[in-house]
Structure formats: structure tokens, C-alpha cells
Scaffold this motif. Sequence first.
Motif, PDB file in Angstrom:
ATOM      1  N   LEU A  29       1.215   7.086 -10.710  1.00  0.00           N
ATOM      2  CA  LEU A  29       2.463   7.233  -9.962  1.00  0.00           C
ATOM      3  C   LEU A  29       3.351   8.311 -10.588  1.00  0.00           C
ATOM      4  O   LEU A  29       3.958   9.127  -9.873  1.00  0.00           O
ATOM      5  N   LYS A  30       3.421   8.339 -11.895  1.00  0.00           N
ATOM      6  CA  LYS A  30       4.223   9.352 -12.577  1.00  0.00           C
ATOM      7  C   LYS A  30       3.675  10.742 -12.301  1.00  0.00           C
ATOM      8  O   LYS A  30       4.442  11.690 -12.041  1.00  0.00           O
ATOM      9  N   ARG A  31       2.374  10.873 -12.331  1.00  0.00           N
ATOM     10  CA  ARG A  31       1.745  12.162 -12.037  1.00  0.00           C
ATOM     11  C   ARG A  31       1.999  12.573 -10.589  1.00  0.00           C
ATOM     12  O   ARG A  31       2.166  13.759 -10.284  1.00  0.00           O
ATOM     13  N   PHE A  32       2.035  11.589  -9.693  1.00  0.00           N
ATOM     14  CA  PHE A  32       2.340  11.883  -8.292  1.00  0.00           C
ATOM     15  C   PHE A  32       3.724  12.509  -8.169  1.00  0.00           C
ATOM     16  O   PHE A  32       3.899  13.531  -7.503  1.00  0.00           O
ATOM     17  N   PHE A  33       4.717  11.888  -8.799  1.00  0.00           N
ATOM     18  CA  PHE A  33       6.082  12.414  -8.700  1.00  0.00           C
ATOM     19  C   PHE A  33       6.178  13.807  -9.318  1.00  0.00           C
ATOM     20  O   PHE A  33       6.859  14.693  -8.770  1.00  0.00           O
ATOM     21  N   GLU A  34       5.526  14.025 -10.434  1.00  0.00           N
ATOM     22  CA  GLU A  34       5.556  15.339 -11.081  1.00  0.00           C
ATOM     23  C   GLU A  34       4.959  16.407 -10.171  1.00  0.00           C
ATOM     24  O   GLU A  34       5.510  17.507 -10.030  1.00  0.00           O
ATOM     25  N   TYR A  35       3.836  16.070  -9.553  1.00  0.00           N
ATOM     26  CA  TYR A  35       3.170  17.018  -8.652  1.00  0.00           C
ATOM     27  C   TYR A  35       4.003  17.244  -7.387  1.00  0.00           C
ATOM     28  O   TYR A  35       4.226  18.380  -6.964  1.00  0.00           O
ATOM     29  N   PHE A  49      -6.092  10.072  18.336  1.00  0.00           N
ATOM     30  CA  PHE A  49      -5.283  10.434  17.183  1.00  0.00           C
ATOM     31  C   PHE A  49      -6.030  10.082  15.897  1.00  0.00           C
ATOM     32  O   PHE A  49      -6.710   9.060  15.829  1.00  0.00           O
ATOM     33  N   LEU A  50      -5.877  10.935  14.909  1.00  0.00           N
ATOM     34  CA  LEU A  50      -6.482  10.714  13.598  1.00  0.00           C
ATOM     35  C   LEU A  50      -5.375  10.652  12.563  1.00  0.00           C
ATOM     36  O   LEU A  50      -4.569  11.575  12.450  1.00  0.00           O
ATOM     37  N   ILE A  51      -5.328   9.556  11.800  1.00  0.00           N
ATOM     38  CA  ILE A  51      -4.312   9.406  10.767  1.00  0.00           C
ATOM     39  C   ILE A  51      -4.965   9.028   9.449  1.00  0.00           C
ATOM     40  O   ILE A  51      -5.978   8.327   9.415  1.00  0.00           O
ATOM     41  N   VAL A  52      -4.373   9.516   8.363  1.00  0.00           N
ATOM     42  CA  VAL A  52      -4.859   9.214   7.020  1.00  0.00           C
ATOM     43  C   VAL A  52      -3.779   8.423   6.279  1.00  0.00           C
ATOM     44  O   VAL A  52      -2.772   8.987   5.869  1.00  0.00           O
ATOM     45  N   PRO A  53      -3.941   7.104   6.123  1.00  0.00           N
ATOM     46  CA  PRO A  53      -2.960   6.329   5.366  1.00  0.00           C
ATOM     47  C   PRO A  53      -2.904   6.791   3.917  1.00  0.00           C
ATOM     48  O   PRO A  53      -3.937   7.049   3.287  1.00  0.00           O
ATOM     49  N   GLY A  54      -1.697   6.914   3.401  1.00  0.00           N
ATOM     50  CA  GLY A  54      -1.519   7.350   2.021  1.00  0.00           C
ATOM     51  C   GLY A  54      -0.175   6.898   1.498  1.00  0.00           C
ATOM     52  O   GLY A  54       0.557   6.158   2.169  1.00  0.00           O
ATOM     53  N   GLU A  71      -6.291  10.346  -5.554  1.00  0.00           N
ATOM     54  CA  GLU A  71      -5.656   9.229  -6.256  1.00  0.00           C
ATOM     55  C   GLU A  71      -4.137   9.371  -6.355  1.00  0.00           C
ATOM     56  O   GLU A  71      -3.412   8.376  -6.391  1.00  0.00           O
ATOM     57  N   LEU A  72      -3.628  10.591  -6.368  1.00  0.00           N
ATOM     58  CA  LEU A  72      -2.178  10.786  -6.455  1.00  0.00           C
ATOM     59  C   LEU A  72      -1.482  10.388  -5.155  1.00  0.00           C
ATOM     60  O   LEU A  72      -0.306  10.015  -5.164  1.00  0.00           O
ATOM     61  N   GLN A  73      -2.189  10.473  -4.044  1.00  0.00           N
ATOM     62  CA  GLN A  73      -1.594  10.161  -2.747  1.00  0.00           C
ATOM     63  C   GLN A  73      -2.210   8.903  -2.121  1.00  0.00           C
ATOM     64  O   GLN A  73      -2.085   8.669  -0.928  1.00  0.00           O
ATOM     65  N   SER A  74      -2.853   8.103  -2.918  1.00  0.00           N
ATOM     66  CA  SER A  74      -3.558   6.929  -2.419  1.00  0.00           C
ATOM     67  C   SER A  74      -2.617   5.911  -1.783  1.00  0.00           C
ATOM     68  O   SER A  74      -1.503   5.678  -2.252  1.00  0.00           O
ATOM     69  N   ALA A  75      -3.103   5.273  -0.738  1.00  0.00           N
ATOM     70  CA  ALA A  75      -2.351   4.191  -0.089  1.00  0.00           C
ATOM     71  C   ALA A  75      -2.352   2.927  -0.938  1.00  0.00           C
ATOM     72  O   ALA A  75      -1.619   1.983  -0.646  1.00  0.00           O
ATOM     73  N   PHE A  76      -3.156   2.922  -1.989  1.00  0.00           N
ATOM     74  CA  PHE A  76      -3.324   1.712  -2.800  1.00  0.00           C
ATOM     75  C   PHE A  76      -2.579   1.775  -4.135  1.00  0.00           C
ATOM     76  O   PHE A  76      -2.939   1.081  -5.082  1.00  0.00           O
ATOM     77  N   ASN A  77      -1.531   2.607  -4.190  1.00  0.00           N
ATOM     78  CA  ASN A  77      -0.740   2.663  -5.425  1.00  0.00           C
ATOM     79  C   ASN A  77       0.726   2.944  -5.095  1.00  0.00           C
ATOM     80  O   ASN A  77       1.341   3.857  -5.625  1.00  0.00           O
TER      81      ASN A  77
END
Length: 207
Positions: free
Chosen positions: A173-179, A82-87, A118-124
Motif C-alpha cells: 500500500l505504501k508503494r502504491f501511494f508513492e507510485y 463493457f469490460l471492467i478491471v476491478p482494482g 500488485e500495487l493496484q490490486s483489488a485485494f489490498n
Amino acid sequence: FYDFCEQCIELDHTDFDFTIGTNAQTFTPKFWKTINQFTNMNFSVSVDGFGKYNDYQRWKSDFDTVMSNSKKLEEQGHNVTFLIVPGIFNVTNLHLLFEYIDKHFPKTALYVQINHNELQSAFNHPRPDLVIESMKKCQQTKIYHSDGRSCKTTIDSILSYYSNNPQLNLNILKRFFEYNDKIDQARGVQLKDYIPELDEGRKLFNG
């Protein structure tokens, strides 16, 4: 794909190391008939979380179908990883997938790949407490200790990051929600119905 496979079968050359990346969503009878003539098939199955978390992030993917097809591959003698991408979507619930694989695919390796968007990063993520909890639970699973590519090191790095008082980047984070809202609108769904703990991050902007 089928032309290549048919040539291999005609040449009686079907025992080489053959690796296929797949979402394991739709396998036809022709597919099963073809691959079962090869003796060293390896399938790298992409999955992005347990249940609804996978289905939301990998839109039009169905977790139960993916797991059912993966189990069938394994039962027919093929190697499955299995291949997973943490985000940002799955970093608070990743342990659920680890625990599921532990129970249903005990011989399977789990490969982990970092999401560099960066919008879907696991580190934010706006809920570091939930991230820490999930990473610690991942560390308690057998799959974490199985030495799958980047599995242990990625979980450890995420846990270390959130354990050292990281600064949330509110602008990203704000840009993530907008997108993401635009994507949800196109799909006719809402983030809060799938990952409410992430959707709660809006409170940081709305008061």
C-alpha cells in the motif's frame, strides 16, 4: 483498419462476426459511416468505473462521452459489451457502474478481468468495509446475474476475501501511494479530489 474494412465492403463480405475493443472516446464521421456498412459488429468497451472514478483511472477518458458513444453504437444496431478491471481505485465504488449499466444498458453484458498488478490490486484496499458494501450492492443488480464473463465469480471472490478478515499489506500500500503520487504530480491532480476514501489510507502511515 479502414483498408481492411474497405476491402470487405468491395467484396460485399460485411456480415461476418467482427469484434473491436475500444475506449469509445473518439469516433469520427468516417468511423460511423464505415461500421454501419457491417451487419454483425461487436464492440467491447473498456470502462473502469462510474463518472469521476473512470476519468481518474483512465486519464483523459470522459465517462459521459464513453457512455454516449456506447449508446449510439447500440442504437445503430451494433452489439455492445463493457469490460471492467476491478482494482484499488474502483473496488469501493463498483456498484455505481453496475447500477448505471442496469438502468441505461439493460441488454448489455459486463465482462470482468482481474488486475494482476500488485500495487493496484483489488485485494489490498485500506477500507474493507466499503469494499464489502460495494460488492453486496453489485450482487443486487441485474448485470451481476447476467452471466457476463467472470462477472459473478469475480464479485463473489472479492466479497469472500474481504469477509474473512484479510491482512492488509502495508508495504504494498505504501508503494502504491508513492507510485501514484508521481503519476498525480505529472498530471497536476490529487487522488483525494477523486477518490477520498482511498486517499484516507495514508493515515495508516501518518498517524
